[in-house]
Design a protein around this motif. Sequence first.
Motif, PDB file in Angstrom:
ATOM      1  N   CYS A  81       0.822  -1.213   0.000  1.00  8.79           N
ATOM      2  CA  CYS A  81       0.000   0.000   0.000  1.00  8.79           C
ATOM      3  C   CYS A  81       0.856   1.262   0.000  1.00  8.79           C
ATOM      4  O   CYS A  81       0.340   2.363  -0.164  1.00  8.79           O
ATOM      5  CB  CYS A  81      -0.934   0.008   1.214  1.00  8.79           C
ATOM      6  N   GLU A  82       2.154   1.118   0.197  1.00  5.91           N
ATOM      7  CA  GLU A  82       3.084   2.251   0.222  1.00  5.91           C
ATOM      8  C   GLU A  82       4.070   2.091  -0.932  1.00  5.91           C
ATOM      9  O   GLU A  82       4.124   1.044  -1.579  1.00  5.91           O
ATOM     10  CB  GLU A  82       3.840   2.250   1.559  1.00  5.91           C
ATOM     11  N   ASP A  83       4.877   3.097  -1.126  1.00  5.01           N
ATOM     12  CA  ASP A  83       5.891   3.022  -2.175  1.00  5.01           C
ATOM     13  C   ASP A  83       6.997   2.031  -1.823  1.00  5.01           C
ATOM     14  O   ASP A  83       7.752   1.615  -2.690  1.00  5.01           O
ATOM     15  CB  ASP A  83       6.491   4.407  -2.434  1.00  5.01           C
ATOM     16  N   LYS A  84       7.066   1.645  -0.549  1.00  3.36           N
ATOM     17  CA  LYS A  84       8.095   0.718  -0.088  1.00  3.36           C
ATOM     18  C   LYS A  84       8.069  -0.595  -0.867  1.00  3.36           C
ATOM     19  O   LYS A  84       9.101  -1.116  -1.256  1.00  3.36           O
ATOM     20  CB  LYS A  84       7.895   0.447   1.400  1.00  3.36           C
ATOM     21  N   ASN A  85       6.880  -1.140  -1.117  1.00  6.89           N
ATOM     22  CA  ASN A  85       6.786  -2.411  -1.849  1.00  6.89           C
ATOM     23  C   ASN A  85       5.610  -2.419  -2.823  1.00  6.89           C
ATOM     24  O   ASN A  85       5.122  -3.472  -3.184  1.00  6.89           O
ATOM     25  CB  ASN A  85       6.669  -3.609  -0.893  1.00  6.89           C
ATOM     26  N   GLY A  86       5.129  -1.248  -3.224  1.00  9.38           N
ATOM     27  CA  GLY A  86       4.012  -1.234  -4.152  1.00  9.38           C
ATOM     28  C   GLY A  86       4.094  -0.100  -5.148  1.00  9.38           C
ATOM     29  O   GLY A  86       4.733   0.920  -4.901  1.00  9.38           O
ATOM     30  N   VAL A  87       3.434  -0.311  -6.277  1.00 11.74           N
ATOM     31  CA  VAL A  87       3.336   0.714  -7.317  1.00 11.74           C
ATOM     32  C   VAL A  87       1.869   0.792  -7.734  1.00 11.74           C
ATOM     33  O   VAL A  87       1.139  -0.190  -7.630  1.00 11.74           O
ATOM     34  CB  VAL A  87       4.227   0.385  -8.542  1.00 11.74           C
ATOM     35  N   PRO A  88       1.433   1.958  -8.197  1.00  9.31           N
ATOM     36  CA  PRO A  88       0.046   2.064  -8.671  1.00  9.31           C
ATOM     37  C   PRO A  88      -0.215   1.053  -9.785  1.00  9.31           C
ATOM     38  O   PRO A  88       0.652   0.773 -10.612  1.00  9.31           O
ATOM     39  CB  PRO A  88      -0.048   3.496  -9.194  1.00  9.31           C
ATOM     40  N   TYR A  89      -1.433   0.516  -9.778  1.00 16.68           N
ATOM     41  CA  TYR A  89      -1.807  -0.495 -10.772  1.00 16.68           C
ATOM     42  C   TYR A  89      -3.276  -0.291 -11.108  1.00 16.68           C
ATOM     43  O   TYR A  89      -4.132  -0.341 -10.219  1.00 16.68           O
ATOM     44  CB  TYR A  89      -1.568  -1.898 -10.206  1.00 16.68           C
ATOM     45  N   GLY A  90      -3.568  -0.051 -12.369  1.00 17.81           N
ATOM     46  CA  GLY A  90      -4.955   0.184 -12.759  1.00 17.81           C
ATOM     47  C   GLY A  90      -5.483   1.448 -12.104  1.00 17.81           C
ATOM     48  O   GLY A  90      -4.727   2.330 -11.701  1.00 17.81           O
ATOM     49  N   ALA A  91      -6.779   1.524 -11.984  1.00 17.20           N
ATOM     50  CA  ALA A  91      -7.408   2.738 -11.462  1.00 17.20           C
ATOM     51  C   ALA A  91      -7.234   2.903  -9.956  1.00 17.20           C
ATOM     52  O   ALA A  91      -6.892   3.979  -9.490  1.00 17.20           O
ATOM     53  CB  ALA A  91      -8.894   2.732 -11.822  1.00 17.20           C
ATOM     54  N   ASN A  92      -7.465   1.843  -9.177  1.00 20.83           N
ATOM     55  CA  ASN A  92      -7.488   1.994  -7.725  1.00 20.83           C
ATOM     56  C   ASN A  92      -6.693   0.932  -6.982  1.00 20.83           C
ATOM     57  O   ASN A  92      -6.958   0.677  -5.815  1.00 20.83           O
ATOM     58  CB  ASN A  92      -8.943   1.938  -7.227  1.00 20.83           C
ATOM     59  N   PHE A  93      -5.736   0.309  -7.647  1.00 17.10           N
ATOM     60  CA  PHE A  93      -5.025  -0.798  -7.019  1.00 17.10           C
ATOM     61  C   PHE A  93      -3.549  -0.503  -6.890  1.00 17.10           C
ATOM     62  O   PHE A  93      -3.023   0.442  -7.479  1.00 17.10           O
ATOM     63  CB  PHE A  93      -5.241  -2.091  -7.824  1.00 17.10           C
ATOM     64  N   ARG A  94      -2.881  -1.373  -6.111  1.00 13.82           N
ATOM     65  CA  ARG A  94      -1.437  -1.327  -5.949  1.00 13.82           C
ATOM     66  C   ARG A  94      -0.911  -2.719  -6.287  1.00 13.82           C
ATOM     67  O   ARG A  94      -1.501  -3.723  -5.904  1.00 13.82           O
ATOM     68  CB  ARG A  94      -1.055  -0.994  -4.502  1.00 13.82           C
ATOM     69  N   ILE A 129      -3.671  -5.380  -4.952  1.00 14.14           N
ATOM     70  CA  ILE A 129      -4.640  -5.177  -3.880  1.00 14.14           C
ATOM     71  C   ILE A 129      -5.149  -3.746  -3.894  1.00 14.14           C
ATOM     72  O   ILE A 129      -4.494  -2.850  -4.417  1.00 14.14           O
ATOM     73  CB  ILE A 129      -4.035  -5.498  -2.490  1.00 14.14           C
ATOM     74  N   ALA A 130      -6.326  -3.553  -3.310  1.00 16.24           N
ATOM     75  CA  ALA A 130      -6.844  -2.202  -3.079  1.00 16.24           C
ATOM     76  C   ALA A 130      -6.495  -1.826  -1.648  1.00 16.24           C
ATOM     77  O   ALA A 130      -6.540  -2.669  -0.744  1.00 16.24           O
ATOM     78  CB  ALA A 130      -8.356  -2.170  -3.281  1.00 16.24           C
ATOM     79  N   CYS A 131      -6.159  -0.570  -1.448  1.00 13.98           N
ATOM     80  CA  CYS A 131      -5.769  -0.079  -0.122  1.00 13.98           C
ATOM     81  C   CYS A 131      -6.602   1.143   0.237  1.00 13.98           C
ATOM     82  O   CYS A 131      -6.967   1.930  -0.638  1.00 13.98           O
ATOM     83  CB  CYS A 131      -4.301   0.328  -0.114  1.00 13.98           C
ATOM     84  N   GLU A 132      -6.887   1.265   1.523  1.00 15.48           N
ATOM     85  CA  GLU A 132      -7.540   2.458   2.055  1.00 15.48           C
ATOM     86  C   GLU A 132      -6.844   2.852   3.335  1.00 15.48           C
ATOM     87  O   GLU A 132      -6.679   2.013   4.231  1.00 15.48           O
ATOM     88  CB  GLU A 132      -9.029   2.191   2.309  1.00 15.48           C
ATOM     89  N   HIS A 133      -6.406   4.093   3.402  1.00 20.52           N
ATOM     90  CA  HIS A 133      -5.708   4.625   4.573  1.00 20.52           C
ATOM     91  C   HIS A 133      -4.518   3.751   4.953  1.00 20.52           C
ATOM     92  O   HIS A 133      -4.283   3.480   6.129  1.00 20.52           O
ATOM     93  CB  HIS A 133      -6.663   4.805   5.751  1.00 20.52           C
ATOM     94  N   GLY A 134      -3.790   3.261   3.945  1.00 18.11           N
ATOM     95  CA  GLY A 134      -2.581   2.486   4.177  1.00 18.11           C
ATOM     96  C   GLY A 134      -2.804   1.033   4.539  1.00 18.11           C
ATOM     97  O   GLY A 134      -1.850   0.340   4.893  1.00 18.11           O
ATOM     98  N   LEU A 135      -4.039   0.555   4.440  1.00 18.82           N
ATOM     99  CA  LEU A 135      -4.343  -0.836   4.784  1.00 18.82           C
ATOM    100  C   LEU A 135      -4.916  -1.574   3.584  1.00 18.82           C
ATOM    101  O   LEU A 135      -5.754  -1.026   2.861  1.00 18.82           O
ATOM    102  CB  LEU A 135      -5.361  -0.895   5.926  1.00 18.82           C
TER     103      LEU A 135
END
Length: 146
Positions: A81-94, A129-135
């Motif tokens: 959910c953070e830049d540490k191990n994720g990148v934006p993917y599609g409209a609302n996913f990481r 995954i989808a994330c909200e407020h870092g979760l």
Amino acid sequence: MMMGLGPLLLVFMLGPCLTPPTLAQDDYRYRHFLTQHYDANPRGRDNKYCDTMMSIRKLTSPCKDTNTFIHGTKNNIKAVCEDKNGVPYGANFRRSKSPFQVTTCKLRGGSNRPPCEYKATAGSRDIAIACEHGLPVHFDESFYRP
């Protein structure tokens, strides 16, 4: 002295009622995500594992068609959910920058009525995954790296 405590006591009593509903909802959605998709230490990763886990996690009434369990630490999954191990993917996913061990359980047979029997596919894959407020709150898909 009691007059001074009245307003303070009122603040402490009302505090929990004033917690933003979105935070409570995010916490519920995160816990639901963990129930459906998180298993840090799987025992086996075969068909029996899937049959057992799907039943334990109450995903068998009716039988859920497909479910993926992610085998990693909660912190590593949250890091997507953070830049540490994720990148934006599609409209609302990481999408994870690094692969996770996962087990995907697919329903065998045509009926979604119990008893449910699953076929397991274990592997190492990136997750979306989808994330909200870092979760993490929703598992979208997993895929092999090209």
